[in-house]
Design an enzyme around this catalytic site. Sequence first.
Site, mmCIF file in Angstrom:
data_model
loop_
_atom_site.group_PDB
_atom_site.id
_atom_site.type_symbol
_atom_site.label_atom_id
_atom_site.label_comp_id
_atom_site.label_asym_id
_atom_site.label_seq_id
_atom_site.Cartn_x
_atom_site.Cartn_y
_atom_site.Cartn_z
ATOM 1 C CE1 TYR A 1 33.526 1.347 7.605
ATOM 2 C CE2 TYR A 1 33.978 -0.346 9.042
ATOM 3 C CZ TYR A 1 33.882 -0.109 7.701
ATOM 4 O OH TYR A 1 34.520 -0.812 6.615
ATOM 5 N NE ARG B 1 27.852 -3.499 11.543
ATOM 6 C CZ ARG B 1 27.153 -2.784 11.228
ATOM 7 N NH1 ARG B 1 27.260 -1.596 10.275
ATOM 8 N NH2 ARG B 1 25.823 -2.962 11.817
ATOM 9 C CB SER C 1 35.750 -17.639 3.228
ATOM 10 O OG SER C 1 36.202 -16.262 2.846
ATOM 11 C CG HIS D 1 41.548 -6.727 7.206
ATOM 12 N ND1 HIS D 1 40.954 -7.888 6.869
ATOM 13 C CD2 HIS D 1 42.770 -6.881 6.270
ATOM 14 C CE1 HIS D 1 41.551 -8.559 5.718
ATOM 15 N NE2 HIS D 1 42.779 -7.765 5.543
ATOM 16 C CD GLN E 1 41.463 -12.887 6.993
ATOM 17 O OE1 GLN E 1 41.091 -12.531 5.942
ATOM 18 N NE2 GLN E 1 41.345 -14.182 7.395
ATOM 19 N N GLY F 1 38.036 -19.734 11.192
ATOM 20 C CA GLY F 1 36.855 -19.010 10.721
ATOM 21 C C GLY F 1 37.079 -18.017 9.583
HETATM 22 N N1 LIG Z 1 34.282 -9.624 13.266
HETATM 23 C C1 LIG Z 1 34.810 -8.927 12.433
HETATM 24 O O1 LIG Z 1 35.621 -8.126 12.648
HETATM 25 C C2 LIG Z 1 34.351 -9.147 10.898
HETATM 26 C C3 LIG Z 1 33.030 -9.567 10.569
HETATM 27 C C4 LIG Z 1 32.858 -9.648 9.345
HETATM 28 C C5 LIG Z 1 33.551 -9.390 8.248
HETATM 29 N N2 LIG Z 1 35.059 -8.860 8.757
HETATM 30 C C6 LIG Z 1 35.817 -8.665 7.560
HETATM 31 O O2 LIG Z 1 35.630 -9.080 6.366
HETATM 32 C C7 LIG Z 1 36.273 -10.050 5.850
HETATM 33 C C8 LIG Z 1 35.814 -11.164 5.523
HETATM 34 O O3 LIG Z 1 36.755 -12.392 5.401
HETATM 35 P P1 LIG Z 1 36.635 -13.695 6.502
HETATM 36 O O4 LIG Z 1 37.382 -14.807 5.836
HETATM 37 O O5 LIG Z 1 37.308 -13.127 7.733
HETATM 38 O O6 LIG Z 1 35.116 -13.947 6.550
HETATM 39 P P2 LIG Z 1 34.119 -14.563 5.669
HETATM 40 O O7 LIG Z 1 32.813 -14.148 6.047
HETATM 41 O O8 LIG Z 1 34.616 -14.518 4.243
HETATM 42 O O9 LIG Z 1 34.336 -16.279 5.995
HETATM 43 C C9 LIG Z 1 34.005 -16.569 7.525
HETATM 44 C C10 LIG Z 1 34.287 -17.926 7.540
HETATM 45 O O10 LIG Z 1 33.592 -18.608 8.878
HETATM 46 C C11 LIG Z 1 33.245 -19.622 8.629
HETATM 47 N N3 LIG Z 1 32.457 -19.694 9.849
HETATM 48 C C12 LIG Z 1 31.091 -19.458 10.100
HETATM 49 N N4 LIG Z 1 30.802 -19.698 11.305
HETATM 50 C C13 LIG Z 1 31.761 -20.127 12.125
HETATM 51 C C14 LIG Z 1 31.907 -20.690 13.476
HETATM 52 N N5 LIG Z 1 30.991 -20.842 14.145
HETATM 53 N N6 LIG Z 1 33.125 -21.361 13.675
HETATM 54 C C15 LIG Z 1 34.310 -21.193 12.762
HETATM 55 N N7 LIG Z 1 33.970 -20.767 11.498
HETATM 56 C C16 LIG Z 1 32.808 -20.353 10.941
HETATM 57 C C17 LIG Z 1 32.390 -19.448 7.385
HETATM 58 O O11 LIG Z 1 32.124 -20.869 6.977
HETATM 59 C C18 LIG Z 1 33.158 -18.867 6.689
HETATM 60 O O12 LIG Z 1 34.454 -19.921 5.836
HETATM 61 C C19 LIG Z 1 37.669 -9.845 6.707
HETATM 62 O O13 LIG Z 1 38.790 -9.183 6.075
HETATM 63 C C20 LIG Z 1 37.171 -8.877 7.912
HETATM 64 O O14 LIG Z 1 38.150 -7.555 8.135
HETATM 65 C C21 LIG Z 1 35.311 -8.779 10.026
#
Ligand SMILES: NC(=O)c1ccc[n+]([C@@H]2O[C@H](COP(=O)([O-])OP(=O)(O)OC[C@H]3O[C@@H](n4cnc5c(N)ncnc54)[C@H](O)[C@@H]3O)[C@@H](O)[C@H]2O)c1
Length: 232
Positions: free
Chosen positions: A56, A59, A177, A107, A89, A175
């Site tokens: 982390y 990250r 899934s 989260h 999230q 954004g």
């Molecule tokens: N940035 C962060 O804080 C981060 C990054 C990765 C994972 N996570 C964690 O992992 C879990 C993942 O679940 P999730 O559903 O958030 O992510 P996910 O990775 O499961 O889904 C991401 C979604 O974003 C879409 N996507 C990709 N590029 C995009 C864009 N430019 N514009 C719009 N949509 C776009 C994809 O098609 C996909 O459906 C979360 O619970 C989160 O806490 C967080």
Amino acid sequence: MNSTLNIVVFSGAGMSAESGIETFRDSNGLWENYAIEEVATPQAWQRDPDLVTEFYNQRRKTIIEATPNQAHEGVVQLEEFGDVLVITQNIDDLHERAGSKNVLHLHGNIRQSKSSGPNQEKAYYPIDGWKLDNNSRCPEGYRLRPHVVWFGEDVPCYEKAALKLHDADILIVIGTSLQVYPAAGLIQYASNAHTKYIIDPKADELHVPSDFIKLNSTASQGIANVIKSMRK
Ligand SMILES: NC(=O)c1ccc[n+]([C@@H]2O[C@H](COP(=O)([O-])OP(=O)(O)OC[C@H]3O[C@@H](n4cnc5c(N)ncnc54)[C@H](O)[C@@H]3O)[C@@H](O)[C@H]2O)c1
């Protein structure tokens, strides 16, 4: 009768993709080449807290070096139309850095730490810079862990988010899934919303009720289109 529009933005990792932060899905379930079991579960923490802390820390470094993108800025612009609440999230703080005032982190927030002892949700401590030290302790002497909800842990603000979604007039899902539960189940509470959007390049593949308006686009393009249609 309060006529201010309640707009709820429900965001996921795709929101920050255009800021160069990898989503979860687009990296085949690996998070920066680590299996989730290795770094994002309470068991991983019990097994090797130094590895989890370092994961982390890296990250956090990436997130501090990143900047909010046009989609984050678009969400701030929505305040032109009503009260905006962001339920995210994401553990990054890019919504806040773009200027969003009301952000609920389902989260957790990677820029904060919390006790690994019994009273974990009692207090969150801001982390200075990117490095959480292995020797940092809470006032009760327990080691500090990243303020992140790991897989298999409860989502402390779930009820609060459900109540806010219930009061939403407009819901904009961006954004995500919608595969990480229980968070993904929250959108069903927006039963009073008269307009619901889902913005994702793969929106047609995502499982949402038929009354959602699907925008198969990036977060920045999608939010720009929503703002254009609200200005009509
Ligand atoms: N940035 C962060 O804080 C981060 C990054 C990765 C994972 N996570 C964690 O992992 C879990 C993942 O679940 P999730 O559903 O958030 O992510 P996910 O990775 O499961 O889904 C991401 C979604 O974003 C879409 N996507 C990709 N590029 C995009 C864009 N430019 N514009 C719009 N949509 C776009 C994809 O098609 C996909 O459906 C979360 O619970 C989160 O806490 C967080």
